[in-house]
Design an enzyme around this catalytic site. Structure first.
Site, short mmCIF file in Angstrom:
data_model
loop_
_atom_site.label_atom_id
_atom_site.label_comp_id
_atom_site.label_asym_id
_atom_site.label_seq_id
_atom_site.Cartn_x
_atom_site.Cartn_y
_atom_site.Cartn_z
N THR A 1 -4.64 -4.16 -2.77
CA THR A 1 -5.20 -3.30 -1.73
C THR A 1 -6.62 -3.74 -1.36
OG1 THR A 1 -3.84 -1.49 -2.45
CG2 THR A 1 -5.81 -0.89 -1.26
N THR B 1 -4.19 -2.71 -7.92
CA THR B 1 -4.38 -1.77 -9.05
C THR B 1 -3.07 -1.47 -9.80
OG1 THR B 1 -4.08 0.15 -7.62
CG2 THR B 1 -6.35 -0.59 -7.96
N ASP B 2 -1.92 -1.69 -9.14
CA ASP B 2 -0.65 -1.26 -9.77
C ASP B 2 -0.41 -1.91 -11.13
OD1 ASP B 2 -0.24 0.25 -7.53
OD2 ASP B 2 1.49 -0.85 -6.78
N TYR C 1 -0.39 1.10 4.75
CA TYR C 1 -1.09 -0.17 4.86
C TYR C 1 -0.29 -1.24 4.14
CZ TYR C 1 -2.37 0.21 -0.03
OH TYR C 1 -2.31 0.30 -1.40
N LYS D 1 -3.95 3.02 -15.46
CA LYS D 1 -4.01 3.70 -14.15
C LYS D 1 -3.46 5.11 -14.33
CE LYS D 1 -2.90 2.99 -9.30
NZ LYS D 1 -2.34 2.13 -8.25
N GLU E 1 8.11 9.86 -37.60
CA GLU E 1 9.34 10.66 -37.52
C GLU E 1 10.58 9.78 -37.56
OE1 GLU E 1 9.52 14.27 -34.84
OE2 GLU E 1 7.64 13.39 -34.14
N1 ASP Z 1 0.16 -1.60 -4.43
C1 ASP Z 1 -1.20 -2.07 -4.46
C2 ASP Z 1 -1.27 -3.24 -5.40
O1 ASP Z 1 -1.19 -3.04 -6.60
C3 ASP Z 1 -2.10 -0.96 -4.87
C4 ASP Z 1 -3.57 -1.33 -5.05
O2 ASP Z 1 -3.99 -2.45 -5.08
O3 ASP Z 1 -4.36 -0.37 -5.17
O4 ASP Z 1 -1.40 -4.35 -4.98
#
Ligand code: ASP
Length: 355
Positions: A40, A119-120, A53, A192, A312
């Protein structure tokens, strides 16, 4: 007029100051290489207030040019490794990226490396690099939750802060770092926690530091063995073994576990309930696969807390491994690296305790 001897004295004194005071006189900025993979942070939408996007639209040179302030922190040059949403991250990009980081880190004129990423899956790539990159130089990943075209895009300041941390020698030797939203996370800890919020990353194990407009403060070192201290290496590796993650839930049977084994898995990670638990049926299926030589790791779908051995579940009797502090996704990649060679269950459990 100044006497010749006095002038000479001041000339020598000034030269000595230049030698001993770093940054005095003509300061040389550290060389930082930016490796862009997409995400992103390089995403674009058709308007600045639109939720929809596409990731990975902006190239590395455009990304660097968008934050001219960062050029005052370091001499930057960029390389495009890939330009994908990190949901599409794959072994080919991982191997290429890790090899390039190792090559760059070995160059005497490279002081730090910044990697832009989605971020994924940034927590997986950061932890993977943390295990296979052999350097004490700063390797700093960054990302953004909002695309580059959004109102209040978070990418530019995250990038600026990442460059500041990569240019800061105090960041070295702390493992691979992830700088996002003013926080400096260690690769083993960050996760995340929100699908959309800018403050999505937390480090339940502990935060390594903070960075405000380039001003970094470090509190501690990394959790677990990493980089130069890691026993894993990609030398001679062209493929990683297959390991899948299966989530546990109410009324779970063993069918997906059997299917994973039939698909050729060398290891299976269960994202268990609670302390890595699952139904008796799932445990029986897992124990069966373990007898056949598939390495089965119990992890947890719960975000914080440790999965302990023989709590457990009788791991000794069933031939299972406890993931300790690692989330299912990090346990999976540690297991893939560990399975690059034949190991006993005891050695595999040691690895989960040490990394
Ligand atoms: N789907 C995007 C990615 O991981 C989300 C992001 O970058 O925030 O490339």
């Amino acid at each position: 007029m100044m006497k010749r001897a006095t002038r000479k004295f001041w000339q020598i004194a000034f030269a000595a100051i230049l030698l001993v005071v770093p940054g005095f006189g003509q300061s040389k900025l550290p060389n930082v290489v930016v490796l862009a993979t997409g995400g992103t942070i390089a995403g674009a939408a058709s308007s600045d207030v639109q939720a929809a996007y596409t990731s990975g639209q902006v190239g590395v040179d455009q990304l660097i040019a968008a934050v001219p302030q960062a050029k005052k922190l370091a001499t930057l040059r960029g390389e495009q490794i890939s330009n994908i949403g990190s949901q599409d991250m794959n072994d080919e990009v991982w191997l290429k990226l890790a090899r390039r980081v190792n090559e760059l880190a070995a160059m005497p004129d490279v002081e730090g490396i910044v990697i832009t990423h989605g971020t994924d899956t940034i927590e997986e790539t950061a932890y993977f690099l943390n295990l296979v990159v052999k350097t004490k130089k700063p390797v700093v990943m960054t990302a953004a939750m909002r695309p580059s075209t959004a109102l209040s895009a978070d990418g530019p300041l995250n990038f600026y802060n990442a460059v500041a941390v990569a240019a800061n020698q105090a960041a070295g030797g702390r493992g691979v770092l992830v700088v996002i939203n003013d926080w400096v996370h260690g690769a083993a800890s960050l996760t995340k926690t929100s699908t959309t919020a800018v403050q999505t990353f937390l480090s339940p194990l502990r935060l390594i530091g903070t960075v405000a407009y380039g001003d970094a403060e470090f509190y501690r070192g990394p959790v677990g063995r990493n980089t130069l201290d890691s026993e894993f290496s990609l030398d001679g590796v062209s493929a990683l073994p297959r390991v899948d993650i299966i989530e546990a839930y109410e009324n779970m049977d063993g069918k997906l576990i059997d299917a994973a084994a039939a698909a050729g898995d060398k290891g299976i990670v269960i994202a268990g309930v609670g302390n890595g638990n699952m139904t008796q049926a799932a445990l029986a299926a897992l124990a069966e696969e373990s007898k056949k030589g598939i390495v089965c790791v119990r992890s947890s779908r719960v975000v914080t807390g440790r999965v302990g051995r023989n709590v457990e579940v009788d791991d000794d009797k069933l031939g299972l491994i406890a993931s300790e502090d690692l989330s299912p996704q990090k346990a999976r990649l540690l297991l893939r690296l560990a399975l690059l060679r034949q190991r006993s269950l005891a050695d595999l459990q040691r690895i989960f305790q040490e990394y």
